[in-house]
Design a protein around this motif. Structure first.
Motif, PDB file in Angstrom:
ATOM      1  N   ARG A 146       0.825  -1.200   0.000  1.00 26.77           N
ATOM      2  CA  ARG A 146       0.000   0.000   0.000  1.00 26.77           C
ATOM      3  C   ARG A 146       0.862   1.254   0.000  1.00 26.77           C
ATOM      4  NH1 ARG A 146      -5.535  -0.446   2.001  1.00 26.77           N
ATOM      5  NH2 ARG A 146      -5.217   1.518   3.130  1.00 26.77           N
ATOM      6  N   GLU A 147       1.949   1.221   0.741  1.00 31.88           N
ATOM      7  CA  GLU A 147       2.800   2.414   0.841  1.00 31.88           C
ATOM      8  C   GLU A 147       3.497   2.722  -0.474  1.00 31.88           C
ATOM      9  OE1 GLU A 147       4.526   5.774   2.202  1.00 31.88           O
ATOM     10  OE2 GLU A 147       2.931   4.588   3.161  1.00 31.88           O
ATOM     11  N   ILE A 148       4.091   1.734  -1.122  1.00 35.62           N
ATOM     12  CA  ILE A 148       4.800   2.055  -2.362  1.00 35.62           C
ATOM     13  C   ILE A 148       3.820   2.364  -3.493  1.00 35.62           C
ATOM     14  CG2 ILE A 148       6.891   0.801  -1.708  1.00 35.62           C
ATOM     15  CD1 ILE A 148       6.103  -1.425  -3.598  1.00 35.62           C
ATOM     16  N   ALA A 149       2.585   1.851  -3.388  1.00 33.55           N
ATOM     17  CA  ALA A 149       1.565   2.216  -4.379  1.00 33.55           C
ATOM     18  C   ALA A 149       1.157   3.678  -4.217  1.00 33.55           C
ATOM     19  CB  ALA A 149       0.349   1.310  -4.245  1.00 33.55           C
ATOM     20  N   LYS A 150       1.172   4.173  -2.982  1.00 36.37           N
ATOM     21  CA  LYS A 150       0.877   5.593  -2.758  1.00 36.37           C
ATOM     22  C   LYS A 150       1.951   6.469  -3.376  1.00 36.37           C
ATOM     23  CE  LYS A 150      -1.218   4.573   1.753  1.00 36.37           C
ATOM     24  NZ  LYS A 150      -1.008   4.700   3.218  1.00 36.37           N
ATOM     25  N   ARG A 151       3.189   5.996  -3.323  1.00 30.13           N
ATOM     26  CA  ARG A 151       4.313   6.796  -3.806  1.00 30.13           C
ATOM     27  C   ARG A 151       4.482   6.702  -5.323  1.00 30.13           C
ATOM     28  NH1 ARG A 151       9.023   6.635   0.832  1.00 30.13           N
ATOM     29  NH2 ARG A 151       7.632   6.624   2.653  1.00 30.13           N
ATOM     30  N   PRO A 165      -3.073  -5.690   8.428  1.00 31.08           N
ATOM     31  CA  PRO A 165      -3.718  -4.838   9.433  1.00 31.08           C
ATOM     32  C   PRO A 165      -3.608  -3.348   9.104  1.00 31.08           C
ATOM     33  CG  PRO A 165      -1.552  -5.482  10.200  1.00 31.08           C
ATOM     34  CD  PRO A 165      -1.751  -6.171   8.865  1.00 31.08           C
ATOM     35  N   PHE A 166      -4.338  -2.909   8.095  1.00 29.56           N
ATOM     36  CA  PHE A 166      -4.227  -1.521   7.654  1.00 29.56           C
ATOM     37  C   PHE A 166      -5.301  -0.617   8.252  1.00 29.56           C
ATOM     38  CE2 PHE A 166      -6.946  -3.639   4.527  1.00 29.56           C
ATOM     39  CZ  PHE A 166      -8.011  -2.762   4.414  1.00 29.56           C
ATOM     40  N   SER A 167      -6.210  -1.175   9.029  1.00 36.20           N
ATOM     41  CA  SER A 167      -7.340  -0.396   9.535  1.00 36.20           C
ATOM     42  C   SER A 167      -7.461  -0.532  11.046  1.00 36.20           C
ATOM     43  CB  SER A 167      -8.644  -0.875   8.877  1.00 36.20           C
ATOM     44  OG  SER A 167      -9.750  -0.122   9.319  1.00 36.20           O
ATOM     45  N   GLY A 168      -7.977   0.526  11.679  1.00 37.94           N
ATOM     46  CA  GLY A 168      -8.247   0.460  13.105  1.00 37.94           C
ATOM     47  C   GLY A 168      -7.002   0.534  13.967  1.00 37.94           C
ATOM     48  N   ASN A 169      -7.092  -0.035  15.145  1.00 34.73           N
ATOM     49  CA  ASN A 169      -6.000   0.035  16.119  1.00 34.73           C
ATOM     50  C   ASN A 169      -4.860  -0.895  15.727  1.00 34.73           C
ATOM     51  OD1 ASN A 169      -4.386  -0.390  18.558  1.00 34.73           O
ATOM     52  ND2 ASN A 169      -6.025   0.690  19.626  1.00 34.73           N
ATOM     53  N   PRO A 170      -3.620  -0.386  15.627  1.00 29.66           N
ATOM     54  CA  PRO A 170      -2.483  -1.234  15.238  1.00 29.66           C
ATOM     55  C   PRO A 170      -2.195  -2.370  16.211  1.00 29.66           C
ATOM     56  CG  PRO A 170      -1.933   1.088  14.998  1.00 29.66           C
ATOM     57  CD  PRO A 170      -3.212   1.024  15.766  1.00 29.66           C
ATOM     58  N   PRO A 190       5.593   3.978  13.311  1.00 32.22           N
ATOM     59  CA  PRO A 190       6.591   3.486  12.348  1.00 32.22           C
ATOM     60  C   PRO A 190       7.607   4.586  12.010  1.00 32.22           C
ATOM     61  CG  PRO A 190       4.530   3.978  11.231  1.00 32.22           C
ATOM     62  CD  PRO A 190       4.244   4.085  12.707  1.00 32.22           C
ATOM     63  N   PRO A 191       8.810   4.191  11.638  1.00 35.26           N
ATOM     64  CA  PRO A 191       9.875   5.169  11.363  1.00 35.26           C
ATOM     65  C   PRO A 191       9.790   5.787   9.976  1.00 35.26           C
ATOM     66  CG  PRO A 191      10.737   2.968  11.085  1.00 35.26           C
ATOM     67  CD  PRO A 191       9.316   2.807  11.557  1.00 35.26           C
ATOM     68  N   ILE A 192       8.603   5.798   9.389  1.00 37.08           N
ATOM     69  CA  ILE A 192       8.397   6.441   8.091  1.00 37.08           C
ATOM     70  C   ILE A 192       7.156   7.315   8.184  1.00 37.08           C
ATOM     71  CG2 ILE A 192       9.493   4.570   6.773  1.00 37.08           C
ATOM     72  CD1 ILE A 192       6.676   3.576   6.075  1.00 37.08           C
ATOM     73  N   GLN A 193       7.084   8.324   7.352  1.00 40.43           N
ATOM     74  CA  GLN A 193       5.940   9.222   7.346  1.00 40.43           C
ATOM     75  C   GLN A 193       4.822   8.605   6.501  1.00 40.43           C
ATOM     76  OE1 GLN A 193       5.575  12.146   9.091  1.00 40.43           O
ATOM     77  NE2 GLN A 193       7.514  11.560  10.048  1.00 40.43           N
ATOM     78  N   THR A 194       3.766   8.150   7.165  1.00 38.05           N
ATOM     79  CA  THR A 194       2.661   7.536   6.428  1.00 38.05           C
ATOM     80  C   THR A 194       1.435   7.453   7.317  1.00 38.05           C
ATOM     81  OG1 THR A 194       2.012   5.611   5.108  1.00 38.05           O
ATOM     82  CG2 THR A 194       3.227   5.170   7.125  1.00 38.05           C
ATOM     83  N   ASP A 195       0.294   7.296   6.703  1.00 36.38           N
ATOM     84  CA  ASP A 195      -0.942   6.960   7.397  1.00 36.38           C
ATOM     85  C   ASP A 195      -1.421   5.664   6.767  1.00 36.38           C
ATOM     86  OD1 ASP A 195      -3.486   6.624   8.386  1.00 36.38           O
ATOM     87  OD2 ASP A 195      -4.065   8.720   8.195  1.00 36.38           O
ATOM     88  N   ILE A 196      -1.273   4.564   7.492  1.00 30.27           N
ATOM     89  CA  ILE A 196      -1.534   3.259   6.890  1.00 30.27           C
ATOM     90  C   ILE A 196      -2.992   3.085   6.489  1.00 30.27           C
ATOM     91  CG2 ILE A 196       0.389   2.160   8.091  1.00 30.27           C
ATOM     92  CD1 ILE A 196      -1.648   0.861   9.964  1.00 30.27           C
ATOM     93  N   CYS A 197      -3.892   3.881   7.056  1.00 31.67           N
ATOM     94  CA  CYS A 197      -5.307   3.753   6.715  1.00 31.67           C
ATOM     95  C   CYS A 197      -5.643   4.369   5.359  1.00 31.67           C
ATOM     96  CB  CYS A 197      -6.170   4.412   7.785  1.00 31.67           C
ATOM     97  SG  CYS A 197      -6.038   3.642   9.420  1.00 31.67           S
ATOM     98  N   ASP A 198      -4.834   5.316   4.900  1.00 32.92           N
ATOM     99  CA  ASP A 198      -5.119   5.986   3.630  1.00 32.92           C
ATOM    100  C   ASP A 198      -5.088   4.994   2.473  1.00 32.92           C
ATOM    101  OD1 ASP A 198      -5.437   8.413   4.818  1.00 32.92           O
ATOM    102  OD2 ASP A 198      -3.478   9.205   4.245  1.00 32.92           O
ATOM    103  N   LYS A 199      -6.112   5.022   1.647  1.00 30.97           N
ATOM    104  CA  LYS A 199      -6.163   4.118   0.503  1.00 30.97           C
ATOM    105  C   LYS A 199      -5.228   4.585  -0.600  1.00 30.97           C
ATOM    106  CE  LYS A 199      -8.988   3.824  -3.047  1.00 30.97           C
ATOM    107  NZ  LYS A 199      -8.143   3.198  -4.094  1.00 30.97           N
TER     108      LYS A 199
END
Length: 257
Positions: A146-151, A165-170, A190-199
């Motif tokens: 999901r992260e590299i697809a955002k980039r 586990p991309f949604s809710g409480n980690p 996490p040590p990267i700038q991201t919001d894992i919930c963002d599609k």
């Protein structure tokens, strides 16, 4: 385009007694809210994975030729090696798809270095085959996908997550303590700038299972705004990489537009 050497999978594992003690404290943190992982009976059900080497020789998965050949990158789950996805890779290849590893070895969590490497890996595969890449990520591997697809949405055709586990409480899973011990950071920091919930801005499909003994079904299914579709399966968490149902679901997603 040549890909730079991959960062070592083991680079951020504890290297001193002091660091080991810090990791242990992270793993022992109390749960600050009511969130919890799947029930114990589902966690125990994951032990069925131990019988897989015995069952596999007697199993035959029917694989039809692909409607269109896809380029696929498989991303393994937390603390696992790409070899754990080799069986799935072989079935996708039987259908005619080009299947590529992620190139990072064991998945011991995100760092800026391995995210940058994955970006370069995606660009390399995209340019080599001249078509957008389908990313199939199991568990934590799905968060990487999901992260590299955002980039790089222009290089990704679709993201398929399997028990990720991309949604809710980690902490709504049964692996967050092990994750914090291994990675050295809190699961929600996490040590990267991201919001894992963002599609990601590409078609995104979440495969999830109510029998998952590791990741909360709600976390892996997600909300409507966090993925395009969710598909319920009946496998265990470890079974996402080898169950006929899960492999069939992935093949259908690759055939779909």
């Amino acid at each position: 385009m040549a890909t730079a050497s991959a960062p070592s999978s083991f680079a951020h594992l504890p290297s001193s007694r002091h660091e080991l003690a810090q990791r242990w404290e992270l793993a022992r943190e109390p749960i600050a809210d009511a969130s919890s992982g799947p029930k114990l009976r589902y966690l125990v059900g994951e032990l069925s994975h131990l019988a897989e080497p015995v069952r596999r020789p007697f199993r035959r998965i029917e694989v039809a030729p692909a409607a269109e050949i896809r380029t696929v990158m498989l991303l393994p789950g937390f603390a696992t090696h790409p070899i754990r996805m080799r069986y799935m890779a072989r079935q996708l290849e039987r259908a005619g798809h080009k299947v590529k590893r992620w190139g990072l070895g064991f998945n011991f969590g995100p760092t800026e270095d391995n995210i940058r490497y994955l970006e370069r890996r995606l660009i390399e595969v995209h340019e080599r085959y001249g078509r957008e890449v389908h990313l199939v990520g199991w568990s934590l591997g799905g968060l990487f996908a999901r992260e590299i697809a955002k980039r790089h949405p222009d290089r990704v055709a679709k993201v398929v997550t399997m028990g990720s586990p991309f949604s809710g409480n980690p902490r709504a899973n049964n692996a967050w303590r092990a994750y914090q011990f291994v990675t050295g950071h809190r699961v929600d920091q996490p040590p990267i700038q991201t919001d894992i919930c963002d599609k990601p801005p590409v078609p995104t499909v979440a495969l999830w299972s109510p029998r998952d003994g590791i990741v909360s079904a709600r976390s892996a299914c997600g909300r409507a705004c966090e993925r395009d579709r969710a598909v319920a399966l009946r496998c265990t968490h470890l079974g996402f990489t080898y169950s006929p149902e899960a492999i069939g679901a992935v093949l259908r997603e690759l055939d779909a537009a």
